[in-house]
Design a protein around this motif. Structure first.
Motif, short mmCIF file in Angstrom:
data_model
loop_
_atom_site.label_atom_id
_atom_site.label_comp_id
_atom_site.label_asym_id
_atom_site.label_seq_id
_atom_site.Cartn_x
_atom_site.Cartn_y
_atom_site.Cartn_z
N LEU A 154 0.83 -1.21 0.00
CA LEU A 154 0.00 0.00 0.00
C LEU A 154 0.86 1.26 0.00
O LEU A 154 0.52 2.25 -0.68
CB LEU A 154 -0.94 -0.01 1.19
N MET A 155 1.96 1.24 0.72
CA MET A 155 2.85 2.39 0.74
C MET A 155 3.49 2.61 -0.63
O MET A 155 3.63 3.74 -1.09
CB MET A 155 3.94 2.22 1.80
N LEU A 156 3.86 1.51 -1.30
CA LEU A 156 4.44 1.63 -2.64
C LEU A 156 3.42 2.18 -3.63
O LEU A 156 3.74 3.05 -4.44
CB LEU A 156 4.95 0.26 -3.11
N ARG A 157 2.18 1.72 -3.55
CA ARG A 157 1.13 2.25 -4.42
C ARG A 157 0.91 3.74 -4.18
O ARG A 157 0.77 4.51 -5.13
CB ARG A 157 -0.18 1.51 -4.18
N ALA A 158 0.87 4.14 -2.94
CA ALA A 158 0.67 5.56 -2.62
C ALA A 158 1.83 6.39 -3.14
O ALA A 158 1.64 7.49 -3.68
CB ALA A 158 0.51 5.73 -1.11
N TRP A 159 3.06 5.87 -3.01
CA TRP A 159 4.24 6.61 -3.48
C TRP A 159 4.20 6.77 -5.00
O TRP A 159 4.48 7.84 -5.53
CB TRP A 159 5.49 5.86 -3.04
N ILE A 160 3.83 5.69 -5.72
CA ILE A 160 3.76 5.76 -7.18
C ILE A 160 2.66 6.71 -7.63
O ILE A 160 2.86 7.54 -8.53
CB ILE A 160 3.56 4.35 -7.77
N LEU A 161 1.49 6.63 -7.01
CA LEU A 161 0.38 7.51 -7.40
C LEU A 161 0.70 8.97 -7.11
O LEU A 161 0.36 9.86 -7.90
CB LEU A 161 -0.90 7.09 -6.70
N ALA A 162 1.35 9.24 -5.98
CA ALA A 162 1.74 10.62 -5.67
C ALA A 162 2.75 11.13 -6.69
O ALA A 162 2.66 12.28 -7.15
CB ALA A 162 2.31 10.70 -4.26
N GLY A 163 3.69 10.28 -7.08
CA GLY A 163 4.66 10.69 -8.10
C GLY A 163 4.00 10.98 -9.43
O GLY A 163 4.32 11.97 -10.09
N PHE A 210 0.89 11.85 -9.92
CA PHE A 210 0.05 13.05 -9.77
C PHE A 210 0.89 14.31 -9.86
O PHE A 210 0.56 15.24 -10.60
CB PHE A 210 -0.69 13.00 -8.43
N PHE A 211 1.99 14.36 -9.13
CA PHE A 211 2.81 15.57 -9.12
C PHE A 211 3.64 15.72 -10.39
O PHE A 211 4.17 16.79 -10.66
CB PHE A 211 3.71 15.62 -7.89
N MET A 212 3.75 14.66 -11.20
CA MET A 212 4.40 14.79 -12.49
C MET A 212 3.40 15.25 -13.54
O MET A 212 3.72 16.10 -14.37
CB MET A 212 5.00 13.44 -12.91
N ALA A 213 2.18 14.72 -13.49
CA ALA A 213 1.19 15.03 -14.51
C ALA A 213 0.60 16.41 -14.33
O ALA A 213 0.35 17.11 -15.31
CB ALA A 213 0.08 13.99 -14.50
N LEU A 214 0.34 16.82 -13.11
CA LEU A 214 -0.30 18.12 -12.89
C LEU A 214 0.55 19.27 -13.40
O LEU A 214 0.09 20.03 -14.27
CB LEU A 214 -0.64 18.31 -11.41
N PRO A 215 1.78 19.44 -12.96
CA PRO A 215 2.55 20.57 -13.49
C PRO A 215 2.92 20.38 -14.95
O PRO A 215 2.90 21.32 -15.73
CB PRO A 215 3.80 20.61 -12.64
N GLY A 216 3.23 19.15 -15.34
CA GLY A 216 3.69 18.91 -16.70
C GLY A 216 2.60 19.05 -17.74
O GLY A 216 2.85 19.50 -18.84
N THR A 217 1.39 18.71 -17.39
CA THR A 217 0.32 18.71 -18.39
C THR A 217 -0.58 19.93 -18.27
O THR A 217 -0.67 20.74 -19.19
CB THR A 217 -0.53 17.43 -18.24
N LEU A 218 -1.22 20.07 -17.14
CA LEU A 218 -2.21 21.14 -17.01
C LEU A 218 -1.57 22.52 -16.99
O LEU A 218 -1.99 23.41 -17.73
CB LEU A 218 -3.03 20.91 -15.74
N LEU A 219 -0.56 22.69 -16.15
CA LEU A 219 0.06 24.01 -16.08
C LEU A 219 0.85 24.33 -17.34
O LEU A 219 0.89 25.47 -17.79
CB LEU A 219 0.96 24.09 -14.84
N GLY A 220 1.46 23.30 -17.93
CA GLY A 220 2.19 23.52 -19.19
C GLY A 220 1.26 23.92 -20.31
O GLY A 220 1.56 24.81 -21.10
N PHE A 221 0.11 23.26 -20.39
CA PHE A 221 -0.87 23.60 -21.44
C PHE A 221 -1.42 25.00 -21.24
O PHE A 221 -1.53 25.77 -22.20
CB PHE A 221 -2.01 22.58 -21.43
N SER A 222 -1.74 25.36 -20.00
CA SER A 222 -2.26 26.71 -19.76
C SER A 222 -1.19 27.75 -20.04
O SER A 222 -1.50 28.85 -20.53
CB SER A 222 -2.79 26.83 -18.33
#
Length: 91
Positions: A31-40, A42-54
């Motif tokens: 469960l800790m590994l899953r949370a770590w991967i999902l957090a990574g 999330f924080f890679m996709a949000l700035p890279g995709t949404l903020l980059g597109f805007s």
């Protein structure tokens, strides 16, 4: 004066509970590994995709068509090859 042991004594479970405790520990690690991967992700996709597109959209609206030169814009709208082919087909 008391001395502290150099080696910490760990709790040794009863053999009947050993398998259950190992399974619980491995599930917790999973469960800790899953949370770590999902957090990574999330924080890679949000700035890279949404903020980059805007950011790209803001740059595009800031520059707009004002950066094009008037004669360059007219040349792009009516290229000479199209104007020449229209004149030759009417003859």
């Amino acid at each position: 004066m008391t001395t502290l042991p150099h080696i910490n004594q760990t709790h040794i479970p009863h053999p009947e509970n050993l398998t259950r405790e190992i399974a619980l520990r491995e599930r917790h690690k999973s469960l800790m590994l899953r949370a770590w991967i999902l957090a990574g992700l999330f924080f890679m996709a949000l700035p890279g995709t949404l903020l980059g597109f805007s950011n790209l959209m803001a740059i595009a609206t800031h520059h707009g068509l004002g950066a094009l030169r008037p004669h360059g814009y007219r040349a792009m709208c009516t290229p000479r090859s199209l104007a020449g082919s229209a004149a030759s087909s009417s003859e």
